[in-house]
Design a protein around this motif. Structure first.
Motif, PDB file in Angstrom:
ATOM      1  N   MET A 639       0.851  -1.194   0.000  1.00 54.92           N
ATOM      2  CA  MET A 639       0.000   0.000   0.000  1.00 54.92           C
ATOM      3  C   MET A 639       0.887   1.245   0.000  1.00 54.92           C
ATOM      4  O   MET A 639       2.103   1.154   0.215  1.00 54.92           O
ATOM      5  CB  MET A 639      -0.912  -0.019   1.231  1.00 54.92           C
ATOM      6  N   PRO A 640       0.337   2.429  -0.255  1.00 52.62           N
ATOM      7  CA  PRO A 640       1.154   3.646  -0.227  1.00 52.62           C
ATOM      8  C   PRO A 640       1.857   3.828   1.110  1.00 52.62           C
ATOM      9  O   PRO A 640       1.284   3.579   2.177  1.00 52.62           O
ATOM     10  CB  PRO A 640       0.123   4.747  -0.472  1.00 52.62           C
ATOM     11  N   GLY A 641       3.113   4.264   1.038  1.00 55.61           N
ATOM     12  CA  GLY A 641       3.918   4.478   2.229  1.00 55.61           C
ATOM     13  C   GLY A 641       5.145   3.597   2.256  1.00 55.61           C
ATOM     14  O   GLY A 641       5.361   2.752   1.381  1.00 55.61           O
ATOM     15  N   VAL A 642       5.957   3.820   3.277  1.00 58.52           N
ATOM     16  CA  VAL A 642       7.191   3.058   3.486  1.00 58.52           C
ATOM     17  C   VAL A 642       6.940   2.045   4.597  1.00 58.52           C
ATOM     18  O   VAL A 642       6.738   2.432   5.753  1.00 58.52           O
ATOM     19  CB  VAL A 642       8.355   3.989   3.870  1.00 58.52           C
ATOM     20  N   PRO A 643       6.936   0.750   4.288  1.00 59.42           N
ATOM     21  CA  PRO A 643       6.633  -0.237   5.321  1.00 59.42           C
ATOM     22  C   PRO A 643       7.779  -0.400   6.314  1.00 59.42           C
ATOM     23  O   PRO A 643       8.952  -0.433   5.940  1.00 59.42           O
ATOM     24  CB  PRO A 643       6.413  -1.529   4.530  1.00 59.42           C
ATOM     25  N   ASP A 644       7.397  -0.499   7.571  1.00 60.72           N
ATOM     26  CA  ASP A 644       8.343  -0.782   8.647  1.00 60.72           C
ATOM     27  C   ASP A 644       8.014  -2.165   9.185  1.00 60.72           C
ATOM     28  O   ASP A 644       6.883  -2.420   9.603  1.00 60.72           O
ATOM     29  CB  ASP A 644       8.232   0.260   9.751  1.00 60.72           C
ATOM     30  N   LEU A 645       8.995  -3.064   9.160  1.00 58.44           N
ATOM     31  CA  LEU A 645       8.806  -4.410   9.711  1.00 58.44           C
ATOM     32  C   LEU A 645       9.390  -4.457  11.109  1.00 58.44           C
ATOM     33  O   LEU A 645      10.548  -4.071  11.315  1.00 58.44           O
ATOM     34  CB  LEU A 645       9.509  -5.466   8.851  1.00 58.44           C
ATOM     35  N   TYR A 646       8.609  -4.912  12.062  1.00 54.98           N
ATOM     36  CA  TYR A 646       9.129  -5.105  13.404  1.00 54.98           C
ATOM     37  C   TYR A 646       9.923  -6.403  13.452  1.00 54.98           C
ATOM     38  O   TYR A 646       9.626  -7.354  12.723  1.00 54.98           O
ATOM     39  CB  TYR A 646       7.981  -5.151  14.412  1.00 54.98           C
ATOM     40  N   GLN A 647      10.916  -6.444  14.286  1.00 55.54           N
ATOM     41  CA  GLN A 647      11.839  -7.570  14.336  1.00 55.54           C
ATOM     42  C   GLN A 647      11.108  -8.908  14.457  1.00 55.54           C
ATOM     43  O   GLN A 647      10.260  -9.108  15.317  1.00 55.54           O
ATOM     44  CB  GLN A 647      12.811  -7.390  15.498  1.00 55.54           C
ATOM     45  N   GLY A 648      11.438  -9.809  13.544  1.00 54.26           N
ATOM     46  CA  GLY A 648      10.875 -11.143  13.561  1.00 54.26           C
ATOM     47  C   GLY A 648       9.573 -11.303  12.817  1.00 54.26           C
ATOM     48  O   GLY A 648       9.107 -12.438  12.604  1.00 54.26           O
ATOM     49  N   ALA A 711     -18.539 -13.717  -5.879  1.00 51.51           N
ATOM     50  CA  ALA A 711     -17.750 -13.533  -4.662  1.00 51.51           C
ATOM     51  C   ALA A 711     -16.840 -12.311  -4.771  1.00 51.51           C
ATOM     52  O   ALA A 711     -15.793 -12.242  -4.131  1.00 51.51           O
ATOM     53  CB  ALA A 711     -16.917 -14.783  -4.381  1.00 51.51           C
ATOM     54  N   ALA A 712     -17.238 -11.336  -5.579  1.00 53.70           N
ATOM     55  CA  ALA A 712     -16.390 -10.162  -5.827  1.00 53.70           C
ATOM     56  C   ALA A 712     -16.025  -9.432  -4.550  1.00 53.70           C
ATOM     57  O   ALA A 712     -14.913  -8.900  -4.414  1.00 53.70           O
ATOM     58  CB  ALA A 712     -17.091  -9.213  -6.800  1.00 53.70           C
ATOM     59  N   ALA A 713     -16.938  -9.391  -3.577  1.00 52.83           N
ATOM     60  CA  ALA A 713     -16.692  -8.654  -2.342  1.00 52.83           C
ATOM     61  C   ALA A 713     -15.552  -9.245  -1.516  1.00 52.83           C
ATOM     62  O   ALA A 713     -15.030  -8.584  -0.613  1.00 52.83           O
ATOM     63  CB  ALA A 713     -17.960  -8.606  -1.504  1.00 52.83           C
ATOM     64  N   HIS A 714     -15.159 -10.481  -1.824  1.00 52.41           N
ATOM     65  CA  HIS A 714     -14.113 -11.145  -1.039  1.00 52.41           C
ATOM     66  C   HIS A 714     -12.721 -10.976  -1.639  1.00 52.41           C
ATOM     67  O   HIS A 714     -11.753 -11.508  -1.104  1.00 52.41           O
ATOM     68  CB  HIS A 714     -14.447 -12.632  -0.889  1.00 52.41           C
ATOM     69  N   CYS A 715     -12.624 -10.288  -2.748  1.00 49.12           N
ATOM     70  CA  CYS A 715     -11.317 -10.028  -3.361  1.00 49.12           C
ATOM     71  C   CYS A 715     -11.047  -8.537  -3.326  1.00 49.12           C
ATOM     72  O   CYS A 715     -11.800  -7.745  -3.904  1.00 49.12           O
ATOM     73  CB  CYS A 715     -11.300 -10.532  -4.811  1.00 49.12           C
ATOM     74  N   THR A 716      -9.981  -8.145  -2.636  1.00 52.77           N
ATOM     75  CA  THR A 716      -9.551  -6.741  -2.617  1.00 52.77           C
ATOM     76  C   THR A 716      -8.229  -6.653  -3.363  1.00 52.77           C
ATOM     77  O   THR A 716      -7.290  -7.399  -3.055  1.00 52.77           O
ATOM     78  CB  THR A 716      -9.383  -6.232  -1.179  1.00 52.77           C
ATOM     79  N   ALA A 717      -8.169  -5.761  -4.341  1.00 54.09           N
ATOM     80  CA  ALA A 717      -6.981  -5.686  -5.192  1.00 54.09           C
ATOM     81  C   ALA A 717      -6.688  -4.236  -5.559  1.00 54.09           C
ATOM     82  O   ALA A 717      -7.590  -3.392  -5.599  1.00 54.09           O
ATOM     83  CB  ALA A 717      -7.174  -6.523  -6.455  1.00 54.09           C
ATOM     84  N   PHE A 718      -5.427  -3.963  -5.835  1.00 52.39           N
ATOM     85  CA  PHE A 718      -5.012  -2.639  -6.289  1.00 52.39           C
ATOM     86  C   PHE A 718      -3.725  -2.761  -7.090  1.00 52.39           C
ATOM     87  O   PHE A 718      -2.995  -3.772  -6.992  1.00 52.39           O
ATOM     88  CB  PHE A 718      -4.842  -1.666  -5.120  1.00 52.39           C
ATOM     89  N   VAL A 719      -3.449  -1.729  -7.879  1.00 52.26           N
ATOM     90  CA  VAL A 719      -2.268  -1.694  -8.729  1.00 52.26           C
ATOM     91  C   VAL A 719      -1.424  -0.478  -8.369  1.00 52.26           C
ATOM     92  O   VAL A 719      -1.959   0.619  -8.184  1.00 52.26           O
ATOM     93  CB  VAL A 719      -2.661  -1.629 -10.225  1.00 52.26           C
ATOM     94  N   ARG A 720      -0.116  -0.682  -8.268  1.00 49.78           N
ATOM     95  CA  ARG A 720       0.812   0.412  -8.003  1.00 49.78           C
ATOM     96  C   ARG A 720       1.540   0.789  -9.291  1.00 49.78           C
ATOM     97  O   ARG A 720       2.196  -0.050  -9.921  1.00 49.78           O
ATOM     98  CB  ARG A 720       1.842   0.018  -6.931  1.00 49.78           C
ATOM     99  N   SER A 721       1.355   2.043  -9.680  1.00 50.49           N
ATOM    100  CA  SER A 721       2.041   2.619 -10.855  1.00 50.49           C
ATOM    101  C   SER A 721       1.810   1.814 -12.131  1.00 50.49           C
ATOM    102  O   SER A 721       2.649   1.821 -13.034  1.00 50.49           O
ATOM    103  CB  SER A 721       3.539   2.763 -10.571  1.00 50.49           C
ATOM    104  N   GLY A 722       0.727   1.095 -12.196  1.00 53.17           N
ATOM    105  CA  GLY A 722       0.391   0.325 -13.385  1.00 53.17           C
ATOM    106  C   GLY A 722       1.282  -0.871 -13.625  1.00 53.17           C
ATOM    107  O   GLY A 722       1.173  -1.528 -14.667  1.00 53.17           O
ATOM    108  N   GLU A 723       2.147  -1.240 -12.649  1.00 53.84           N
ATOM    109  CA  GLU A 723       3.141  -2.285 -12.906  1.00 53.84           C
ATOM    110  C   GLU A 723       3.210  -3.389 -11.863  1.00 53.84           C
ATOM    111  O   GLU A 723       3.794  -4.435 -12.111  1.00 53.84           O
ATOM    112  CB  GLU A 723       4.519  -1.640 -13.062  1.00 53.84           C
ATOM    113  N   VAL A 724       2.645  -3.163 -10.684  1.00 53.70           N
ATOM    114  CA  VAL A 724       2.628  -4.195  -9.641  1.00 53.70           C
ATOM    115  C   VAL A 724       1.212  -4.296  -9.102  1.00 53.70           C
ATOM    116  O   VAL A 724       0.582  -3.266  -8.800  1.00 53.70           O
ATOM    117  CB  VAL A 724       3.622  -3.879  -8.503  1.00 53.70           C
TER     118      VAL A 724
END
Length: 787
Positions: A639-648, A711-724
């Motif tokens: 999603m938009p933003g810089v992801p931060d992963l917590y240790q582990g 079952a369309a309501a059960h699939c959430t999808a998005f595209v980033r910059s048209g490439e991912v």
């Protein structure tokens, strides 16, 4: 092969390491090769400056001029930075501008203030009300009233000792008899219980061991930031996380100064946004640390209708001690009254004194002749009705301290003329009347008190009193309405991409009450509320040994979310739970009989044989838990933003509230076992982000995709910059009960799309969702170049 460095100004992803004596800079350096291979661009370090010896978190800073020796000192930090650079990584560090440790023997600046009083050059550092307590700083360190402890206070040369505490003596007082010597100091050792009502220094929330720092003073700002600025300018550190800016007198000015001094380095702020609240647009930061994103992601995997059913089951089972049948807003209001009259009573006294001075000296006749009790009542009634943390100078204070809140506050007064105190206070907050330093101090203290109140009443009280769904009780969350629709989620993401494209996103942190994987499991309960009620009926058939039903509900959810774990971890979390709730016991008024009953119940029930029924129920739901775990991970990472992963958390990570979530982790991790899918997915996304930063950066785009079919309501999808493309399964248990995907299709943008985790799989046109999710309940696709 050493990975190429991306633009050091903006991370592609950060990895949070919780430094402590058991995990110093050397251990972090040893983890660098693994973390670089994982795909992050920066290590995110917890505070690195000198802290109280043995501190497991580092937020109790004692010296801003030195890097913490227990972690390896400045040489160790610089060595870590060199190792990180050799592997293509940079460092982001956590800074703590709001407070320092109230530990005089380690805090030189505070030591000098206690020795020399308000004339000390360090006196401007600390937010002390010298006019209160007879000009002495109250030190709430004694275990009993002074009369019972006098024999334990001893003079040793030029210091005063009380067990492990050491305090400086005012020059020339060493030979005085002890009672007179105590009266002659610039401080007053006092019974710890007096902190609630008598404390005369600003602190962090209600923690008397952390004293507020006045970074609004330019000299203090420079002194407390010089080392961090040096590390930034010399390239040792590349970015910052700012802890608790809401505690500052003027966050707007502070962040502007920080931005100028750092040359605009990537900086995120630990700002907790309420539902619908936006980060001040004028702040020169990259955005928040990501609790607002966490709320959106969690909400996406929560069933709104099922939550309503679960809430009904909770009310029947637990009979919660809240107003109007267990409503969230009423719970918060009750908690706020309790916090203001108990934990923050000293802060309310100080705020009332400032308000009284402003009114008494005001040139505005309408402001004068306000009794302190009336001002205090008005302040309290307005503060408990704030729905966000605080107003800001750069924002519209009337949107925070609303006329609706004022109208309700006036009802607390019997005499209409006395109710005018509400309008006086509101006008002072809004700047409609008053000017000068006293008025500025009032506005700052009102905002600081509001922030502490919101944190203590919501995060540290109401979240433990209102527990129909434990996964909803995270900062920034709305336990009364935890679900987020796909449309709402997409709208949020579009706004973040437009306004704060390189803000932080998080799923687990050192402060989350439950890790993302635990919350993902708990969210499944909103898809099967009746089955959960049936399980509880089975395991609580006799009702014997249950200290209170609300605690029992929370305990059973805890073991469901956590899964198999050592009993002491559950016991520790639930012990904290009941003390924070403050209904039958608390941190300061502990009820041993009740706490023993809680421990016995947890040991015999959730952590005993009946708990095996909950474990079996969880096992049956494992495919749906897995769908939520993987869906949460993919959405947060793309999603938009810089992801931060917590240790582990790149693999399976089940943790409860601190200190459970601050345990050192092993690098590289052990065999991930069943968590291998999550680890593989996480690494694939991180490497993709590092390889193609522009797809996810500040100039990227975000576009929702809408599935079509039964079952369309059960699939959430998005595209980033048209490439991912990211696609996840939402509410998978409801999906299975409705007959599965059937002929549901996901229309793909033009081109050939390859599965990042299995590149031999390609999709074009309208992908059958059942085929898309054949391997996993999530899919990460990348557009093939030139096809």
């Amino acid at each position: 092969m050493t990975p190429e460095r991306s633009d050091p100004a903006v991370p592609t992803a950060t990895y949070r390491l919780q430094l402590q004596p058991e995990f110093p800079f050397g251990a972090a350096a040893a983890a660098v090769p693994y973390l670089a291979s994982l795909g992050v661009s920066h290590l995110h370090l917890s505070p690195v400056l000198e802290a109280v010896p043995g501190s497991a978190h580092g937020y109790d800073v004692v010296d801003h001029a030195r890097v913490r020796e227990e972690l390896g000192g400045e040489d160790g930090l610089r060595a870590l930075a060199r190792t990180a650079r050799e592997h293509g990584l940079g460092l982001v560090v956590d800074i703590v501008p709001n407070h320092m440790a109230m530990a005089p023997r380690h805090n030189h600046a505070l030591w000098e203030v206690l020795r020399e009083g308000p004339k000390s050059p360090y006196a401007r550092w600390f937010d002390i009300d010298w006019e209160a307590q007879g000009g002495q700083v109250l030190l709430p360190v004694l275990g009993h009233p002074l009369g019972a402890e006098l024999g334990n206070l001893t003079v040793d040369g030029d210091v005063l000792r009380y067990y492990d505490h050491v305090f400086p003596l005012r020059e020339g007082t060493e030979e005085l008899p002890l009672p007179q010597l105590l009266d002659a100091q610039w401080y007053r050792p006092a019974w710890w219980r007096l902190a609630r009502t008598e404390l005369n220094y600003r602190r962090f929330f209600s923690i008397s061991e952390l004293i507020g720092v006045r970074v609004e003073d330019p000299e203090v700002f420079e002194a407390t930031h010089a080392k961090i600025f040096q590390l930034l300018h010399e390239g040792v550190v590349e970015g910052l996380r700012v802890d608790h800016p809401d505690g500052l007198a003027d966050p707007d000015t502070y962040l502007r100064q920080l931005h100028e001094a750092t040359g605009g380095r990537w900086t995120v702020v630990e700002k907790i946004l309420a539902d619908g609240e936006h980060l001040p647009a004028s702040w020169p930061v990259a955005g928040t640390t990501g609790y607002d994103a966490l709320r959106q992601v969690d909400g996406l995997f929560t069933d709104p209708a099922g939550f309503g059913e679960l809430l009904g089951q909770y009310r029947r089972f637990a009979a919660p001690q809240t107003d109007r049948g267990g409503e969230w807003a009423a719970t918060v209001r009750r908690a706020a009254y309790k916090v203001l009259t108990h934990e923050l009573a000293a802060e309310m006294d100080r705020l009332t004194r400032v308000a009284s001075r402003v009114c008494a000296t005001s040139p505005e006749p309408a402001v004068r002749d306000r009794a302190p009790w009336a001002l205090r009542t008005a302040l309290q009634e307005l503060l408990v009705r704030l729905e966000v943390y605080r107003p800001y100078a750069s924002g519209d204070a009337a949107a925070v301290v609303t006329e609706e809140a004022a109208a309700e506050a006036r009802l607390a007064f019997v005499v209409a003329e006395e109710a005018g105190a509400v309008d006086v206070v509101r006008d002072l907050v809004l700047g409609r009347v008053g000017d000068g330093p006293e008025h500025g101090e009032f506005q700052a203290r009102f905002a600081q008190t509001a922030s502490a109140l919101r944190a203590k009443s919501v995060e540290d009280t109401a979240f433990y009193r209102y527990v129909p769904l434990l996964s909803a009780t995270e900062v920034g969350g709305n336990p009364g309405s935890p679900a987020v629709s796909p449309e709402g989620f997409h709208a949020y993401c579009a706004r973040v991409q437009r306004d704060w494209p390189v803000a932080g996103t998080v799923a687990s942190t050192h402060d989350t009450k439950r890790s993302a994987d635990v919350r993902a499991a708990l969210a499944v309960l909103t898809e099967c509320p009746q089955r959960w009620a049936d399980v509880l009926a089975e395991v609580t058939r006799t009702g014997e040994g249950v200290p209170d039903a609300q605690l029992a509900w929370a305990a059973w959810q805890t073991v469901f979310g956590l899964g198999p774990a050592a009993a002491e971890r559950v016991q520790g979390a639930l012990s904290k739970h009941v003390r924070e709730a403050g209904l039958y016991t608390s941190w300061t008024e502990q009820e041993p009989a009740y706490e023993e009953a809680v421990a016995a119940f947890v040991g015999a029930g959730p952590c005993g044989v009946p708990g095996e029924h909950v474990a079996a129920f969880r096992s049956r739901l494992e495919p749906h838990i897995r769908a939520n775990v993987l869906g949460t991970a993919l959405v947060q990472l793309t999603m938009p933003g810089v992801p931060d992963l917590y240790q582990g958390t790149e693999g399976e990570y089940r943790a409860l509230v601190d200190p459970d979530n601050r345990r050192p982790v092993r690098f590289p991790p052990e065999d991930p076992g069943d968590a291998g899918d999550k680890a593989a997915l996480t690494a694939a996304v991180l490497r993709l982000r590092r390889r193609r930063p522009a797809v996810f950066g500040d100039a990227a785009t975000y576009a929702p995709l809408t599935a079509a079919g039964p079952a369309a309501a059960h699939c959430t999808a998005f595209v980033r910059s048209g490439e991912v493309l990211s696609a996840v399964t939402r509410l998978s248990l409801r999906l299975a009960e409705a007959g599965g995907w059937r002929d549901t299709l996901l229309p793909l943008p033009p081109g050939v799309w390859a599965d990042v985790l299995a590149p031999e799989r390609e999709f074009t046109g309208h992908a059958r969702v059942e085929e898309l999710f054949e391997r996993l309940p999530v899919a990460l696709l990348e557009l093939r170049p030139g096809r």
